[in-house]
Design an enzyme around this catalytic site. Structure first.
Site, short mmCIF file in Angstrom:
data_model
loop_
_atom_site.label_atom_id
_atom_site.label_comp_id
_atom_site.label_asym_id
_atom_site.label_seq_id
_atom_site.Cartn_x
_atom_site.Cartn_y
_atom_site.Cartn_z
N HIS A 86 1.68 4.39 -2.90
CA HIS A 86 1.74 5.85 -2.76
C HIS A 86 3.11 6.35 -3.21
O HIS A 86 3.23 7.37 -3.90
CB HIS A 86 1.56 6.26 -1.29
CG HIS A 86 0.15 6.22 -0.79
ND1 HIS A 86 -0.88 6.87 -1.43
CD2 HIS A 86 -0.40 5.63 0.30
CE1 HIS A 86 -2.01 6.68 -0.74
NE2 HIS A 86 -1.74 5.92 0.31
N HIS A 103 0.84 -1.20 0.00
CA HIS A 103 0.00 0.00 0.00
C HIS A 103 0.88 1.26 0.00
O HIS A 103 0.75 2.13 -0.86
CB HIS A 103 -0.92 -0.02 1.23
CG HIS A 103 -1.83 1.17 1.33
ND1 HIS A 103 -3.15 1.11 0.98
CD2 HIS A 103 -1.60 2.45 1.74
CE1 HIS A 103 -3.70 2.30 1.16
NE2 HIS A 103 -2.78 3.13 1.63
N GLU A 104 1.79 1.33 0.94
CA GLU A 104 2.63 2.52 1.05
C GLU A 104 3.55 2.65 -0.16
O GLU A 104 3.83 3.75 -0.63
CB GLU A 104 3.44 2.52 2.35
CG GLU A 104 2.60 2.51 3.63
CD GLU A 104 1.52 3.60 3.67
OE1 GLU A 104 1.70 4.65 3.03
OE2 GLU A 104 0.49 3.38 4.34
ZN LIG Z 1 -3.06 5.23 1.84
#
Ligand SMILES: [Zn+2]
Length: 681
Positions: free
Chosen positions: A470, A466-467
């Site tokens: 980003h 997830h990170e």
């Molecule tokens: Zn997020």
């Protein structure tokens, strides 16, 4: 003596940052920026991209570069001195943001560029940056006539007071309640939750255990405690916080604050020319109108409702057969659900750990990224660090470094909890050179023990992806204007697209073959374990969906159609929403809205729907990979070009359509959640 925060560096000079340097550097840069802005405005009577935009961007980037290591170290290597210096700067920075965000001379200067001949010669990203800044000035009331501008200021000030009173009440009500119990009364709790309760008692100078309204304390009681009377008591205390109901009825009551907040938000929206506050909130988001968002949420509800009711009936049948319960009270839902989950899946995150050593996961993640986007990741050994756990990597494409990131994986004292990605440097043209993007990626995984590598749970693996999603949005950008570069300028309801999107590879067999490998034998995650994991992933997913939709619809309708003068109460609207979408109807004393800080004290007013909106985008984007192959390089390249490289330079819907060939649809999300769409049935 020189102040390293006032020098220009390619990467932050962490080892030389001293708390004593922070406030002088930030104060000086803000002062300089203000003076230089006034000088620029006074020196010219024709404003251009170069003499205005570039000059201001350069100054703001220098301030951001000074602040970046301070804010990062405050999160990952905190000390009392640093925290004091950090906190001292927060009001200075917010005052500066207000100063420039409400500077009418600056607004007029940007407007001159937008309306001048030069505008047509600017590229799309520059035009977008200018129109964003003008939009934000207007939303800050800068374009209003003087009298209304003052009214705007009064409303904003009062709203900010109300928001902070709301959260103070929630905090006081949360802290005011606790329940002293014996260990026997907590039978059923897992060992960690029990230890937590014992520790809380010790801290309060008591024998036995203490239950509080902090999430890690009350939630295990509802989910695991065998004692139904205690579950009821804890539930009642929790859902009546800061309201006219429950053990502290009338104390810290947020009822009046809720009403005044809604009325003032409506007035503020009218002042800026919007019909209601939801329209104002959506002015900066990907969604077009409250009606569109409402239709979106109601469609999700229609499609998932049958399955949610089915899941609810299954839970009722289970409670009846196994526990002789003829009805399920609100405080029993989590308890029976946990029992049913254990019965069905018997898979624990601990079973997965040995297959996910970080020494395998990290190269696996990089291999996935290389296959998708053709970039390789390479570690840099020699750099100015702040802790032995911090590592630096660079992204390399065709032999050229295009971005860098810091990776700081493990929990430790002096480090804030959770996981996040943050900008360190934005990609932009700085004078004659190109400034490369740099990201911070921070997690709080369990550190390695002894000689073994750190072993991750599947939930931790998903967090890492997830990170990193980003991070790729920030690092693969091709933009050169800071305010639309990477994640900057991306609409709130679209910003979670690249992060949730990358999580999908954690659930794919083909990808797990690259990511997993037993830390002793090298054996990939066994198919049987993955099957259990996949089955457990969607347990009660339709019931969870119904709950999220209830919050989102309540928030949206509260800020679009509800009017304090209209005669219905906030509670009546919530009851109406529940009767339409909820599966489990809470008891009449439930006052969850009184502690709904997301919308009354956070930034989510008329924006709670963003969670589901972004999930739909990421699931639908991934469905193209499911159709064309999860490692199809052409699909990867398209995602990179249209979404990751474009950042905030174009509208999020335009970008999505460019990648997907059409507007988003909800079916892939339903399918990924294991929800059989009502249309298909
Ligand atoms: Zn997020």
């Amino acid at each position: 003596m020189s102040n390293p925060l006032l020098e220009q560096h390619e990467l932050p000079p962490f080892s030389r940052v001293s708390p004593a340097d922070v406030e002088p550097a930030i104060t000086r840069l803000i002062e300089r920026n203000k003076q230089a802005t006034e000088a620029i405005l006074a020196d010219h009577n024709r404003y251009h991209w170069d003499n205005l935009w570039r000059a201001i961007e350069q100054m703001d980037d220098e301030l951001a570069q000074a602040w970046s290591p301070v804010s990062h170290l405050n999160g990952v290597a905190n000390s009392e001195e640093l925290r004091a210096a950090y906190n001292a700067c927060l009001p200075l920075l917010s005052e500066y943001a207000t100063w420039s965000g409400q500077h009418s001379g600056l607004y007029e200067a940007y407007r001159q560029i937008a309306e001048g001949e030069e505008f047509a010669t600017l590229d799309a990203a520059q035009q977008k940056a200018i129109s964003n800044v003008l939009r934000d000035f207007r939303l800050a009331g800068v374009a209003l006539p003087e009298e209304q501008k003052q009214q705007y200021g009064r409303l904003r000030k009062r709203l900010s007071e109300l928001g902070s009173q709301f959260s103070d009440n929630v905090l006081d009500a949360t802290n005011a309640w606790s329940r002293h119990v014996s260990e026997e009364e907590l039978a059923g709790l897992p060992a960690t939750a029990l230890a937590n309760a014992r520790q809380a008692a010790q801290r309060a100078g008591l024998e036995g255990c203490l239950i509080t309204l902090e999430f890690p304390s009350w939630y295990p009681v509802l989910a695991y405690c065998e004692n139904a009377a205690l579950r009821e008591e804890v539930y009642r205390a929790n859902v009546t916080r800061a309201s006219d109901e429950g053990p502290h009825a009338g104390q810290w009551d947020n009822s009046a604050i809720i009403k005044e907040t809604l009325a003032l938000r409506r007035e503020l929206a009218h002042l800026l020319g919007f019909a209601n506050y939801a329209e104002l909130s959506l002015a900066t988001k990907m969604a077009d109108s409250p009606a569109q968002v409402r239709a979106f949420l109601e469609q999700l509800s229609r499609q998932s409702r049958a399955q949610a009711l089915q899941e609810w009936r299954e839970l009722q049948a289970f409670a009846r057969e196994e526990y002789g319960a003829h009805s399920i009270n609100a405080w029993d839902v989590s308890f029976y659900s946990e029992k049913l989950r254990e019965r069905r899946y018997q898979v624990s995150q601990e079973d997965i750990r040995p297959y996910l050593p970080i020494t395998r996961v990290l190269p696996g993640l990089f291999a996935v990224v290389e296959r998708l986007y053709g970039v390789t990741v390479r570690e840099v050994s020699d750099f100015d660090s702040y802790h032995p756990d911090a590592r630096l990597f660079e992204l390399v494409q065709a032999g050229e470094v295009i971005a860098r990131f810091y990776l700081d994986l493990y929990a430790r004292a002096q480090k804030r909890g959770g996981a996040w990605m943050d900008n360190c440097r934005d990609r932009r043209v700085a004078g004659a050179r190109l400034q490369l993007p740099v990201a911070y990626l921070v997690c709080n995984f369990t550190p390695p023990v002894g000689d073994a590598p750190a072993l991750l749970t599947h939930a931790e693996l998903t967090t890492l992806f997830h990170e990193f999603g980003h991070g790729l949005h920030h690092m693969l950008t091709r933009q050169t204007v800071a305010s639309v570069s990477g994640i900057n300028g991306v609409a709130w309801d679209a910003v979670e697209l690249p992060s949730q999107f990358l999580e999908n590879w954690c659930w794919e067999r083909e990808a797990l073959a690259l990511i997993s490998g037993h830390h002793e034998t090298g054996e990939p995650l066994p198919a049987a374990l993955l099957d259990k994991l996949l089955a457990a992933r969607n347990f009660q997913s339709a019931m969870q969906m119904a709950r999220q939709l209830e919050f989102a619809l309540f928030d949206l309708r509260l800020h679009s159609e509800w009017d304090a003068a209209g005669g219905t109460t906030v509670q009546a609207l919530l009851d109406e929403v529940r009767s339409e979408v909820a599966v489990v109807i809470p008891p009449a004393f439930n006052r969850l809205q009184h502690s709904f800080s997301h919308i009354f004290a956070g930034g989510y007013a008329a924006g709670y729907y963003s969670y589901k909106w972004a999930e739909v985008l990421s699931a639908d984007a991934f469905s193209r990979f499911e159709e064309e192959g999860i490692f199809n390089p052409q699909t990867g390249s398209d995602f990179r070009t249209h979404i990751l490289e474009a950042g905030g330079s174009r509208d999020a819907m335009e970008l999505f359509v460019a990648f997907r060939g059409r507007e988003p649809v909800i079916e892939p999300l339903l399918r990924h959640c294991g929800i059989a769409s009502a249309d298909a049935a």
